[in-house]
Enzyme design. Structure first.
Site, mmCIF file in Angstrom:
data_model
loop_
_atom_site.group_PDB
_atom_site.id
_atom_site.type_symbol
_atom_site.label_atom_id
_atom_site.label_comp_id
_atom_site.label_asym_id
_atom_site.label_seq_id
_atom_site.Cartn_x
_atom_site.Cartn_y
_atom_site.Cartn_z
ATOM 1 N N HIS A 14 0.866 -1.120 -0.073
ATOM 2 C CA HIS A 14 0.086 -0.108 0.056
ATOM 3 C C HIS A 14 0.849 1.161 -0.113
ATOM 4 O O HIS A 14 1.221 1.784 1.153
ATOM 5 C CB HIS A 14 -0.948 -0.165 1.345
ATOM 6 C CG HIS A 14 -1.779 1.192 1.032
ATOM 7 N ND1 HIS A 14 -3.289 0.993 1.483
ATOM 8 C CD2 HIS A 14 -1.818 2.354 1.057
ATOM 9 C CE1 HIS A 14 -3.881 1.905 1.635
ATOM 10 N NE2 HIS A 14 -3.080 2.965 1.086
ATOM 11 N N THR A 91 -3.066 7.370 -9.059
ATOM 12 C CA THR A 91 -4.489 7.714 -9.731
ATOM 13 C C THR A 91 -4.023 8.369 -10.946
ATOM 14 O O THR A 91 -3.287 9.495 -11.172
ATOM 15 C CB THR A 91 -4.930 8.957 -8.780
ATOM 16 O OG1 THR A 91 -4.837 8.632 -7.645
ATOM 17 C CG2 THR A 91 -6.448 8.930 -9.026
ATOM 18 N N PRO A 92 -4.462 7.930 -12.148
ATOM 19 C CA PRO A 92 -4.169 8.383 -13.599
ATOM 20 C C PRO A 92 -4.774 9.892 -13.538
ATOM 21 O O PRO A 92 -6.078 10.138 -12.977
ATOM 22 C CB PRO A 92 -4.792 7.559 -14.474
ATOM 23 C CG PRO A 92 -4.954 6.283 -13.812
ATOM 24 C CD PRO A 92 -5.140 6.695 -12.346
ATOM 25 N N ARG A 93 -4.131 11.067 -14.187
ATOM 26 C CA ARG A 93 -4.707 12.150 -14.001
ATOM 27 C C ARG A 93 -4.241 12.803 -15.280
ATOM 28 O O ARG A 93 -2.866 12.567 -15.938
ATOM 29 C CB ARG A 93 -4.345 12.940 -12.791
ATOM 30 C CG ARG A 93 -2.940 13.118 -12.321
ATOM 31 C CD ARG A 93 -2.988 14.245 -11.414
ATOM 32 N NE ARG A 93 -1.715 14.977 -11.404
ATOM 33 C CZ ARG A 93 -0.512 14.728 -11.125
ATOM 34 N NH1 ARG A 93 -0.277 13.180 -10.367
ATOM 35 N NH2 ARG A 93 0.438 15.641 -11.155
ATOM 36 N N ASP A 128 -10.242 7.810 -7.932
ATOM 37 C CA ASP A 128 -10.404 8.707 -6.941
ATOM 38 C C ASP A 128 -11.956 8.802 -6.733
ATOM 39 O O ASP A 128 -12.771 9.136 -7.365
ATOM 40 C CB ASP A 128 -9.889 10.162 -7.507
ATOM 41 C CG ASP A 128 -9.937 11.292 -6.484
ATOM 42 O OD1 ASP A 128 -10.556 11.129 -5.592
ATOM 43 O OD2 ASP A 128 -9.209 12.156 -6.533
ATOM 44 N N HIS A 186 -9.742 1.373 -0.156
ATOM 45 C CA HIS A 186 -9.786 2.344 1.030
ATOM 46 C C HIS A 186 -11.179 2.087 1.882
ATOM 47 O O HIS A 186 -12.041 2.422 1.255
ATOM 48 C CB HIS A 186 -9.318 3.593 1.074
ATOM 49 C CG HIS A 186 -7.738 4.059 0.288
ATOM 50 N ND1 HIS A 186 -7.393 3.398 -0.562
ATOM 51 C CD2 HIS A 186 -7.042 4.509 1.280
ATOM 52 C CE1 HIS A 186 -6.161 3.566 -0.339
ATOM 53 N NE2 HIS A 186 -5.844 4.517 0.435
ATOM 54 N N GLU A 189 -11.834 4.308 6.874
ATOM 55 C CA GLU A 189 -10.622 5.307 7.303
ATOM 56 C C GLU A 189 -11.399 6.401 8.485
ATOM 57 O O GLU A 189 -10.586 6.832 9.163
ATOM 58 C CB GLU A 189 -10.049 6.302 6.233
ATOM 59 C CG GLU A 189 -9.120 5.347 5.227
ATOM 60 C CD GLU A 189 -8.669 6.325 4.267
ATOM 61 O OE1 GLU A 189 -9.318 6.490 3.145
ATOM 62 O OE2 GLU A 189 -7.774 7.287 4.567
#
Ligand code: IMP
Ligand code: ZN
Length: 330
Positions: A14, A91-93, A128, A186, A189
């Site tokens: 992670h 995260t692809p951005r 995201d 996730h 949390e």
């Protein structure tokens, strides 16, 4: 014990790419001193402030050249910490002059051209949660396309981002699973019982954090029945104030009940940690001996998204290391 934790061959499952950038890397990428110094002052912050810090790294990796360097540096730093297997997630951005495709291609290129021996690297791509259902679906379709071209490298999909915002869309993750991707989500949390129940019922391959599961008897019973490995990020939780201290971290429940977990750094740059330090923290907080620490590493192989062959190879090298380095009578 410091030396033992450093030398122990470790499995990192992670680690967010942009959260893992060291201060040295930020400097190399032209980040200004006053941005970097925000990192140095991080001791105890809320989750919200932690998210503000990711902007620093995102600015530094806003073009393919810097993103490539950042990825290679992160791999190098994990390798130097004796991480033998790394699942890096990102995260692809898109940015001006860099499309989401360019982003993914660059990270893949940097991993494939990794120059460091003794570390096997896989990629998990993140959705995201702040993005809309349509945007997440679009990114997933892109991820599936890349996974079909690089099945040895791209192993899974993650759901991350500010836990106070956005949603978990189960059907999106069903589609990921149908397309041969593993899922690491996730979860819990922050306290969000309804969402945690949804996520557990989907039965992901792994859960990130899992901080507020044992606090609800119904969720805890369901979790224990499902027995899903949890990625425990001690320093991240202590700094983000979702755990009171290392000794009071929820990993204690997992140890006590012999439930599956691994140790992870989450964002080693932002939280100024390393996987060796995470092992040292659990050694101190839970009085674990060398063999018990080695066992955490060994069991993590099973929870990884490596192939059966790769798992066998990793088990073999860890067993060999144990014979050489840990006395029988422990
Ligand atoms: P990136 O995906 O490589 O850009 O890494 C940074 C991103 O990871 C952040 O912007 C968040 O979306 C995500 N992230 C990092 N740490 C956490 C965490 O503790 N919880 C949820 N998301 C996180
Ligand atoms: Zn995380």
């Amino acid at each position: 014990m410091d030396l033992f934790c450093h030398k122990l061959p470790k499995i990192e499952l992670h680690a967010h790419l942009n959260g893992s950038l060291s201060k040295l890397t930020l400097k190399q990428l032209g980040c200004l001193e006053n941005s970097i110094s925000q990192y140095q002052s991080v001791k105890a912050i809320g989750l919200k402030d932690a998210f503000a810090l990711f902007k620093v790294a995102h600015e530094a990796t806003s073009n393919t050249k810097n993103l490539y360097i950042a990825t290679q540096n992160v791999i190098e730093e994990f390798a130097k910490d004796n991480v033998v297997y790394l699942e890096l997630r990102t995260t692809p951005r898109s940015e001006e002059g860099m499309s989401e495709d360019d982003y993914i291609e660059t990270v893949i290129k940097a991993i494939r051209e990794n120059r460091f021996d003794g570390i096997l690297v896989k990629l998990i791509l993140s959705l995201d949660r702040r993005r809309s259902r349509e945007e997440q679906t679009e990114t997933l379709d892109r991820i599936i396309r890349f996974k079909n071209s690089f099945p040895d490298l791209i192993r899974g999909v993650d759901l991350s981002g500010d836990p106070a915002k956005g949603d978990f869309f189960r059907d999106i993750f069903e589609k990921a699973r149908e397309n041969g991707l593993k899922t690491a989500i996730h979860c819990a949390e922050i306290q969000n019982d309804a969402e945690v129940k949804n996520i557990l019922e989907f039965k992901p391959d792994r859960l990130g954090h899992g901080t507020f599961i044992h606090t609800n008897p119904e969720l805890w019973a369901l979790y224990k029945q499902l027995n899903i490995p949890v990625e425990c990020c001690l320093t991240s939780n202590v700094i983000c104030l979702t755990a009171n201290s290392y000794a009071e971290h929820h990993v204690q429940e997992w140890i006590k009940e012999k439930l599956p977990f691994c140790l992870a750094t989450d964002d080693k740059g932002v939280f100024n940690t390393s996987l060796s330090e995470e092992f040292l923290h659990i050694h101190k907080a839970s009085k674990l001996n060398e063999l018990e620490l080695w066992t955490i590493s060994y069991k993590s192989i099973e929870y990884s998204f490596a192939s059966a062959e790769e798992k066998n190879f990793l088990r073999f090298s860890l067993e060999k290391w144990k014979i050489k380095n840990i006395k029988d009578n422990e």
